[in-house]
Design a protein around this motif. Structure first.
Motif, PDB file in Angstrom:
ATOM      1  N   ALA A 166      10.068  -0.211  -2.839  1.00  2.00           N
ATOM      2  CA  ALA A 166      10.740   0.876  -3.555  1.00  2.00           C
ATOM      3  C   ALA A 166       9.794   1.697  -4.421  1.00  2.00           C
ATOM      4  CB  ALA A 166      11.859   0.306  -4.425  1.00  2.00           C
ATOM      5  N   GLY A 167       8.546   1.289  -4.490  1.00  2.48           N
ATOM      6  CA  GLY A 167       7.597   2.018  -5.330  1.00  2.48           C
ATOM      7  C   GLY A 167       7.740   1.703  -6.794  1.00  2.48           C
ATOM      8  N   GLU A 168       8.343   0.577  -7.106  1.00  4.88           N
ATOM      9  CA  GLU A 168       8.608   0.210  -8.494  1.00  4.88           C
ATOM     10  C   GLU A 168       7.732  -0.949  -8.944  1.00  4.88           C
ATOM     11  OE1 GLU A 168      13.342   1.481  -8.108  1.00  4.88           O
ATOM     12  OE2 GLU A 168      12.755  -0.628  -8.253  1.00  4.88           O
ATOM     13  N   SER A 169       6.570  -1.076  -8.333  1.00  7.95           N
ATOM     14  CA  SER A 169       5.681  -2.180  -8.651  1.00  7.95           C
ATOM     15  C   SER A 169       5.227  -2.129 -10.099  1.00  7.95           C
ATOM     16  CB  SER A 169       4.457  -2.156  -7.741  1.00  7.95           C
ATOM     17  OG  SER A 169       4.817  -2.392  -6.403  1.00  7.95           O
ATOM     18  N   ALA A 170       5.025  -3.305 -10.645  1.00  8.43           N
ATOM     19  CA  ALA A 170       4.556  -3.396 -12.023  1.00  8.43           C
ATOM     20  C   ALA A 170       3.072  -3.071 -12.138  1.00  8.43           C
ATOM     21  CB  ALA A 170       4.811  -4.800 -12.558  1.00  8.43           C
ATOM     22  N   TYR A 171       2.329  -3.295 -11.044  1.00  4.44           N
ATOM     23  CA  TYR A 171       0.885  -3.147 -11.101  1.00  4.44           C
ATOM     24  C   TYR A 171       0.388  -2.250  -9.980  1.00  4.44           C
ATOM     25  CZ  TYR A 171       1.678  -7.236 -13.958  1.00  4.44           C
ATOM     26  OH  TYR A 171       2.152  -8.099 -14.912  1.00  4.44           O
ATOM     27  N   GLU A 191      -3.188  13.499   9.387  1.00  2.00           N
ATOM     28  CA  GLU A 191      -2.077  13.362   8.436  1.00  2.00           C
ATOM     29  C   GLU A 191      -2.098  12.041   7.662  1.00  2.00           C
ATOM     30  OE1 GLU A 191      -1.876  14.160  11.695  1.00  2.00           O
ATOM     31  OE2 GLU A 191      -0.076  13.280  12.623  1.00  2.00           O
ATOM     32  N   ASP A 192      -3.009  11.155   8.006  1.00  2.00           N
ATOM     33  CA  ASP A 192      -3.207   9.930   7.227  1.00  2.00           C
ATOM     34  C   ASP A 192      -4.114  10.172   6.020  1.00  2.00           C
ATOM     35  OD1 ASP A 192      -3.397   8.168  10.332  1.00  2.00           O
ATOM     36  OD2 ASP A 192      -1.679   8.235   8.959  1.00  2.00           O
ATOM     37  N   THR A 193      -4.694  11.347   5.948  1.00  2.58           N
ATOM     38  CA  THR A 193      -5.572  11.680   4.821  1.00  2.58           C
ATOM     39  C   THR A 193      -4.791  11.637   3.515  1.00  2.58           C
ATOM     40  OG1 THR A 193      -7.019  13.069   6.167  1.00  2.58           O
ATOM     41  CG2 THR A 193      -6.984  13.496   3.796  1.00  2.58           C
ATOM     42  N   ALA A 194      -5.289  10.844   2.562  1.00  5.41           N
ATOM     43  CA  ALA A 194      -4.597  10.654   1.285  1.00  5.41           C
ATOM     44  C   ALA A 194      -5.427   9.733   0.405  1.00  5.41           C
ATOM     45  CB  ALA A 194      -3.213  10.041   1.508  1.00  5.41           C
ATOM     46  N   VAL A 195      -5.006   9.620  -0.838  1.00  6.18           N
ATOM     47  CA  VAL A 195      -5.499   8.545  -1.694  1.00  6.18           C
ATOM     48  C   VAL A 195      -4.567   7.358  -1.479  1.00  6.18           C
ATOM     49  CG1 VAL A 195      -5.971   7.786  -4.038  1.00  6.18           C
ATOM     50  CG2 VAL A 195      -6.444  10.155  -3.377  1.00  6.18           C
ATOM     51  N   TYR A 196      -5.144   6.220  -1.182  1.00  8.53           N
ATOM     52  CA  TYR A 196      -4.377   5.011  -0.908  1.00  8.53           C
ATOM     53  C   TYR A 196      -4.414   4.104  -2.127  1.00  8.53           C
ATOM     54  CZ  TYR A 196      -3.723   6.214   3.956  1.00  8.53           C
ATOM     55  OH  TYR A 196      -3.322   6.832   5.121  1.00  8.53           O
ATOM     56  N   TYR A 197      -3.221   3.638  -2.521  1.00 10.24           N
ATOM     57  CA  TYR A 197      -3.072   2.800  -3.701  1.00 10.24           C
ATOM     58  C   TYR A 197      -2.530   1.431  -3.316  1.00 10.24           C
ATOM     59  CZ  TYR A 197      -3.382   7.176  -6.325  1.00 10.24           C
ATOM     60  OH  TYR A 197      -3.795   8.377  -6.853  1.00 10.24           O
ATOM     61  N   CYS A 198      -3.047   0.431  -3.967  1.00 11.80           N
ATOM     62  CA  CYS A 198      -2.566  -0.932  -3.828  1.00 11.80           C
ATOM     63  C   CYS A 198      -1.535  -1.189  -4.929  1.00 11.80           C
ATOM     64  CB  CYS A 198      -3.760  -1.878  -3.969  1.00 11.80           C
ATOM     65  SG  CYS A 198      -3.364  -3.616  -3.843  1.00 11.80           S
ATOM     66  N   ALA A 199      -0.517  -1.980  -4.598  1.00  9.61           N
ATOM     67  CA  ALA A 199       0.530  -2.279  -5.563  1.00  9.61           C
ATOM     68  C   ALA A 199       0.900  -3.753  -5.490  1.00  9.61           C
ATOM     69  CB  ALA A 199       1.766  -1.425  -5.291  1.00  9.61           C
ATOM     70  N   ALA A 200       1.363  -4.290  -6.615  1.00 16.37           N
ATOM     71  CA  ALA A 200       1.768  -5.694  -6.673  1.00 16.37           C
ATOM     72  C   ALA A 200       2.995  -5.849  -7.551  1.00 16.37           C
ATOM     73  CB  ALA A 200       0.635  -6.561  -7.223  1.00 16.37           C
ATOM     74  N   ASP A 201       3.880  -6.737  -7.126  1.00 11.70           N
ATOM     75  CA  ASP A 201       5.046  -7.049  -7.930  1.00 11.70           C
ATOM     76  C   ASP A 201       5.586  -8.407  -7.497  1.00 11.70           C
ATOM     77  OD1 ASP A 201       6.891  -5.197  -9.871  1.00 11.70           O
ATOM     78  OD2 ASP A 201       8.051  -6.783  -8.898  1.00 11.70           O
ATOM     79  N   ARG A 202       6.474  -8.976  -8.314  1.00 12.51           N
ATOM     80  CA  ARG A 202       7.031 -10.282  -7.987  1.00 12.51           C
ATOM     81  C   ARG A 202       7.926 -10.237  -6.760  1.00 12.51           C
ATOM     82  NH1 ARG A 202       6.436 -14.848 -11.098  1.00 12.51           N
ATOM     83  NH2 ARG A 202       4.825 -14.481 -12.653  1.00 12.51           N
ATOM     84  N   TRP A 253       0.845  -1.189   0.000  1.00 14.26           N
ATOM     85  CA  TRP A 253       0.000   0.000   0.000  1.00 14.26           C
ATOM     86  C   TRP A 253       0.881   1.241   0.000  1.00 14.26           C
ATOM     87  CZ3 TRP A 253      -5.201  -0.129  -0.537  1.00 14.26           C
ATOM     88  CH2 TRP A 253      -5.847  -1.336  -0.298  1.00 14.26           C
ATOM     89  N   PHE A 254       0.471   2.195  -0.797  1.00 12.76           N
ATOM     90  CA  PHE A 254       1.096   3.513  -0.841  1.00 12.76           C
ATOM     91  C   PHE A 254       0.000   4.551  -0.652  1.00 12.76           C
ATOM     92  CE2 PHE A 254       5.540   3.258  -2.396  1.00 12.76           C
ATOM     93  CZ  PHE A 254       5.633   1.884  -2.464  1.00 12.76           C
ATOM     94  N   ARG A 255       0.391   5.774  -0.388  1.00  9.30           N
ATOM     95  CA  ARG A 255      -0.580   6.850  -0.302  1.00  9.30           C
ATOM     96  C   ARG A 255       0.009   8.117  -0.891  1.00  9.30           C
ATOM     97  NH1 ARG A 255      -0.738   7.462   6.325  1.00  9.30           N
ATOM     98  NH2 ARG A 255       1.314   8.447   6.592  1.00  9.30           N
ATOM     99  N   GLN A 256      -0.894   8.991  -1.305  1.00  3.18           N
ATOM    100  CA  GLN A 256      -0.443  10.229  -1.943  1.00  3.18           C
ATOM    101  C   GLN A 256      -1.434  11.341  -1.659  1.00  3.18           C
ATOM    102  OE1 GLN A 256       0.050  10.024  -6.237  1.00  3.18           O
ATOM    103  NE2 GLN A 256       1.672  11.570  -6.151  1.00  3.18           N
ATOM    104  N   VAL A 257      -0.889  12.500  -1.335  1.00  3.40           N
ATOM    105  CA  VAL A 257      -1.701  13.708  -1.200  1.00  3.40           C
ATOM    106  C   VAL A 257      -1.328  14.647  -2.343  1.00  3.40           C
ATOM    107  CG1 VAL A 257      -1.944  13.485   1.290  1.00  3.40           C
ATOM    108  CG2 VAL A 257      -0.054  14.811   0.371  1.00  3.40           C
TER     109      VAL A 257
END
Length: 123
Positions: free
Chosen positions: A107-112, A89-100, A36-40
């Motif tokens: 590192a934030g370099e997920s393929a998906y 400060e947890d307010t953000a858009v939360y993104y799911c990520a997947a990689d092998r 999981w990542f997040r971004q404001v």
């Protein structure tokens, strides 16, 4: 290809809880590390948490340690982020990520990536 769809975002008050879900479809979910990542607006996307496949290891950003828990259910092709004691400060858009590899996820370099779900914490 792996498709990721997040859900569970919403608005809560400080100290509240939310559980985010990320449903995966496509290739075998169980062999992917997830995160999981997040971004404001105006800021870089920030790592929140990750979970490996196989022997399960978890990784957290210092800002969420002790408050957030990442878990996965391979039978349901779903990864979760339980968020407790939420802060504004947890307010953000939360993104799911997947990689092998979990290294790529952290590192934030997920393929998906998913499309994101909004979390808003009011004071």
């Amino acid at each position: 290809q792996v498709q990721l769809v997040e859900s569970g975002g919403g608005s809560v008050q400080t100290g509240g809880s939310l559980r985010l879900s990320c449903a995966a479809s496509g290739r075998t979910f169980s062999i992917y590390a997830m995160g999981w990542f997040r971004q404001v607006p105006g800021k870089e996307r920030e790592f929140v948490a990750a979970i490996s496949w196989g022997v399960v290891n978890t990784y957290y950003a210092d800002s969420v340690k002790g408050r957030f828990t990442i878990s996965r259910d391979n039978a349901k092709n779903t990864v979760y982020l339980q968020m407790n004691r939420l802060k504004p400060e947890d307010t953000a858009v939360y993104y799911c990520a997947a990689d092998r590899t979990v290294r790529a996820v952290v590192a934030g370099e997920s393929a998906y990536w998913g499309q994101g779900t909004q979390v808003t914490v009011s004071s």
